[in-house]
Design a protein around this motif. Structure first.
Motif, PDB file in Angstrom:
ATOM      1  N   GLN A 194       0.759  -1.292   0.051  1.00  0.00           N
ATOM      2  CA  GLN A 194      -0.029  -0.082  -0.130  1.00  0.00           C
ATOM      3  C   GLN A 194       0.872   1.264   0.097  1.00  0.00           C
ATOM      4  O   GLN A 194       0.625   2.411  -0.670  1.00  0.00           O
ATOM      5  N   ALA A 195       2.124   1.160   0.816  1.00  0.00           N
ATOM      6  CA  ALA A 195       2.811   2.318   0.691  1.00  0.00           C
ATOM      7  C   ALA A 195       3.451   2.669  -0.797  1.00  0.00           C
ATOM      8  O   ALA A 195       3.781   3.715  -0.986  1.00  0.00           O
ATOM      9  N   GLN A 196       3.702   1.633  -1.197  1.00  0.00           N
ATOM     10  CA  GLN A 196       4.213   1.678  -2.684  1.00  0.00           C
ATOM     11  C   GLN A 196       3.344   2.531  -3.527  1.00  0.00           C
ATOM     12  O   GLN A 196       3.732   3.303  -4.545  1.00  0.00           O
ATOM     13  N   GLU A 197       2.004   2.076  -3.384  1.00  0.00           N
ATOM     14  CA  GLU A 197       1.024   2.613  -4.269  1.00  0.00           C
ATOM     15  C   GLU A 197       0.650   4.124  -3.799  1.00  0.00           C
ATOM     16  O   GLU A 197       0.302   4.893  -4.799  1.00  0.00           O
ATOM     17  N   ASN A 198       1.182   4.480  -2.589  1.00  0.00           N
ATOM     18  CA  ASN A 198       0.712   5.974  -2.234  1.00  0.00           C
ATOM     19  C   ASN A 198       1.942   6.660  -2.259  1.00  0.00           C
ATOM     20  O   ASN A 198       2.133   7.460  -1.427  1.00  0.00           O
ATOM     21  N   GLY A 199       2.724   6.421  -3.094  1.00  0.00           N
ATOM     22  CA  GLY A 199       4.046   7.199  -3.196  1.00  0.00           C
ATOM     23  C   GLY A 199       5.237   6.898  -2.271  1.00  0.00           C
ATOM     24  O   GLY A 199       6.070   7.671  -2.032  1.00  0.00           O
ATOM     25  N   GLY A 200       4.965   5.889  -1.901  1.00  0.00           N
ATOM     26  CA  GLY A 200       6.578   5.578  -1.119  1.00  0.00           C
ATOM     27  C   GLY A 200       6.381   5.191   0.513  1.00  0.00           C
ATOM     28  O   GLY A 200       7.170   4.722   1.217  1.00  0.00           O
ATOM     29  N   LYS A 201       5.193   6.035   1.201  1.00  0.00           N
ATOM     30  CA  LYS A 201       5.081   5.945   2.556  1.00  0.00           C
ATOM     31  C   LYS A 201       3.753   5.599   3.026  1.00  0.00           C
ATOM     32  O   LYS A 201       2.576   5.741   2.139  1.00  0.00           O
ATOM     33  N   ASP A 249       1.633   6.133   6.942  1.00  0.00           N
ATOM     34  CA  ASP A 249       2.125   6.515   8.590  1.00  0.00           C
ATOM     35  C   ASP A 249       3.453   6.975   8.508  1.00  0.00           C
ATOM     36  O   ASP A 249       3.997   6.200   9.708  1.00  0.00           O
ATOM     37  N   GLU A 250       3.856   7.420   7.930  1.00  0.00           N
ATOM     38  CA  GLU A 250       5.522   7.879   7.866  1.00  0.00           C
ATOM     39  C   GLU A 250       6.346   6.981   7.955  1.00  0.00           C
ATOM     40  O   GLU A 250       7.553   7.188   8.272  1.00  0.00           O
ATOM     41  N   LEU A 251       6.117   5.637   7.434  1.00  0.00           N
ATOM     42  CA  LEU A 251       7.048   4.574   7.410  1.00  0.00           C
ATOM     43  C   LEU A 251       7.279   4.428   5.775  1.00  0.00           C
ATOM     44  O   LEU A 251       6.393   4.328   5.223  1.00  0.00           O
ATOM     45  N   THR A 252       8.393   4.177   5.487  1.00  0.00           N
ATOM     46  CA  THR A 252       8.752   4.032   3.967  1.00  0.00           C
ATOM     47  C   THR A 252       8.155   2.451   3.721  1.00  0.00           C
ATOM     48  O   THR A 252       8.328   1.880   4.591  1.00  0.00           O
ATOM     49  N   TRP A 253       8.007   2.280   2.362  1.00  0.00           N
ATOM     50  CA  TRP A 253       7.725   1.104   1.998  1.00  0.00           C
ATOM     51  C   TRP A 253       8.817  -0.026   2.191  1.00  0.00           C
ATOM     52  O   TRP A 253       8.797  -1.333   2.725  1.00  0.00           O
ATOM     53  N   GLU A 254      10.199   0.535   2.138  1.00  0.00           N
ATOM     54  CA  GLU A 254      11.485  -0.214   2.516  1.00  0.00           C
ATOM     55  C   GLU A 254      11.308  -0.830   3.916  1.00  0.00           C
ATOM     56  O   GLU A 254      11.778  -1.922   4.105  1.00  0.00           O
ATOM     57  N   GLU A 255      10.886   0.189   4.889  1.00  0.00           N
ATOM     58  CA  GLU A 255      11.073  -0.136   6.361  1.00  0.00           C
ATOM     59  C   GLU A 255       9.752  -1.328   6.646  1.00  0.00           C
ATOM     60  O   GLU A 255       9.936  -2.041   7.282  1.00  0.00           O
ATOM     61  N   LEU A 256       8.766  -0.980   6.045  1.00  0.00           N
ATOM     62  CA  LEU A 256       7.657  -1.717   6.337  1.00  0.00           C
ATOM     63  C   LEU A 256       7.845  -3.407   5.632  1.00  0.00           C
ATOM     64  O   LEU A 256       7.706  -4.211   6.349  1.00  0.00           O
ATOM     65  N   ALA A 257       8.466  -3.262   4.434  1.00  0.00           N
ATOM     66  CA  ALA A 257       8.969  -4.545   3.999  1.00  0.00           C
ATOM     67  C   ALA A 257       9.934  -5.239   4.653  1.00  0.00           C
ATOM     68  O   ALA A 257      10.084  -6.631   4.803  1.00  0.00           O
TER      69      ALA A 257
END
Length: 409
Positions: free
Chosen positions: A322-329, A331-339
């Motif tokens: 979802q973060a990737q779809e929303n511009g990379g973040k 809730d202030e977390l990047t998609w890489e951090e979540l991944a």
């Protein structure tokens, strides 16, 4: 003078504690039953079955002993057959069927034990124990209509018991715990029926009457035990199948609100399997914050729970997407951090699954698929000691306010 005959001295026999003439008395059946029941609670099923058989050797028609023996047989059965398709994997996150571990419908001995407790068996009691019908219903998964009949028989008996308790209110104060347990058992049986009607592996799922039948069963469940969290979760699952997500969210919020603020040692807190089921429903509705909060509580109680690690990893994976779809973040977390959080959880899940020889093969397969996808994206596990795998970093999950309430919108 002749010799006198000496008097014969009478010697008293030595009495020992254990003589052939005076065998030790047999323990009362009530004591054997109490011991067998305590062994079931302790999960010592082999020894519990031995005590149950001792009772049945003396009184072959003892209903409680037969029930204990049946439970022990089930719990020592084929765990793999019972669990191999019960846990959700991939994108299918339907609630698990309510089954004790070890159910194997292919074993006739287990069926015979419980069938001896219901008509037309000649030794069946006048009023069969509803638990026998509940076990038989879950053992009859190869014949869904037979399973439905068993569930209905259990509901009829339990409802009769409940009416008897209600009639006795004026005569004596009934046990609130006993009545609550009866209501809960009725609800579980009704949910078992709903799950059969909704199971896509059965033709009943396509029956035109399926939807209305499920509605009626769950309405009856909530009339029997208003606010029952399991019934509300089942109703949420039905609403999702009807493409009514907002109503499903409302059901889940109502269910979760009843226990989300309870202490971890509160007896009113639902068991871990029930909490895992609500997590699956949260994930299906993309409600990631409440899913993580529930998982946090589960792991605080048992940080070796394989499915909890799997679901947390799956949750972070979905959040990263979802973060990737929303511009990379998100809730202030990047998609890489979540991944990376997803990778850490999934690696832990895989390690525990292998170490415990966990029986759910599909769960492990999906875990490995997700890890492979993360690997292709260049996501590596956190360095040892750096990854937040103990859940402590989620004490303040974004989306909750100061008093712990979570926005379900």
């Amino acid at each position: 003078m002749g010799r006198t005959r000496p008097k014969t001295r009478k010697v008293k026999p030595v009495v020992t504690e254990n003589t052939a003439e005076d065998p030790a008395p047999l323990p009362p059946i009530s004591a054997l039953l109490e011991k067998a029941q305590s062994l079931i609670v302790q999960c010592d099923y082999d020894l519990a079955s031995r005590f149950a058989r001792r009772i049945l050797d003396r009184k072959s028609g003892n209903v409680d002993a037969k029930e204990i023996l049946g439970v022990a047989q089930l719990e020592t059965g084929d765990l793999l057959a019972a669990k191999e398709v019960r846990l959700a994997h991939r994108a299918s996150l339907a609630p698990a069927r309510l089954e004790p571990a070890g159910f194997s419908s292919a074993d006739p001995a287990r069926l015979q034990t419980f069938e001896s407790l219901i008509p037309p068996h000649p030794e069946a009691p006048a009023v069969p124990p509803p638990s026998a019908y509940l076990y038989l219903a879950q053992l009859s998964e190869d014949d869904p209509r037979l399973a439905l009949r068993h569930y209905q028989s259990a509901v009829d008996i339990l409802s009769g018991q409940l009416k008897g308790k209600e009639r006795a209110v004026e005569a004596r104060k009934p046990s609130d715990d006993t009545e609550a347990e009866t209501r809960a058992n009725i609800v579980r049986a009704l949910i078992g029926m709903v799950e059969i009607w909704m199971d896509p592996s059965y033709e009943l799922c396509d029956d035109p009457a399926a939807e209305k039948t499920c509605e009626d069963l769950l309405n009856f469940a909530l009339q029997t035990d208003p606010g029952n969290t399991e019934a509300l979760q089942a109703l949420a699952s039905v609403r999702m199948s009807q493409q009514r997500p907002e109503e499903a969210k409302a059901c889940l919020e109502q269910a979760w609100a009843q226990w989300k603020d309870l202490d971890l040692d509160d007896p009113k807190l639902p068991p871990i399997p029930s909490r895992l089921s609500i997590v699956k429903l949260f994930l299906e509705l993309a409600l990631y914050t409440p899913a993580l909060l529930v998982l946090q509580g589960i792991m605080a109680s048992d940080d070796q729970e394989v499915e909890a690690w799997y679901l947390e990893g799956w949750c972070f994976f979905l959040m990263a997407e979802q973060a990737q779809e929303n511009g990379g973040k998100l809730d202030e977390l990047t998609w890489e951090e979540l991944a990376r959080d997803a990778r850490d959880c999934l690696e832990t899940c895989q390690m525990l699954h292998t170490g415990e020889e966990h029986p759910d093969a599909p769960l492990l397969e999906h875990t490995r698929e997700l890890i492979a996808k993360l690997e292709l994206l260049g996501i590596q596990p956190s360095p040892e000691g750096e990854g937040d795998v103990d859940g402590e970093g989620w004490e303040d999950v974004d989306g909750s306010d100061d008093d712990g309430d979570v926005d379900m919108a």
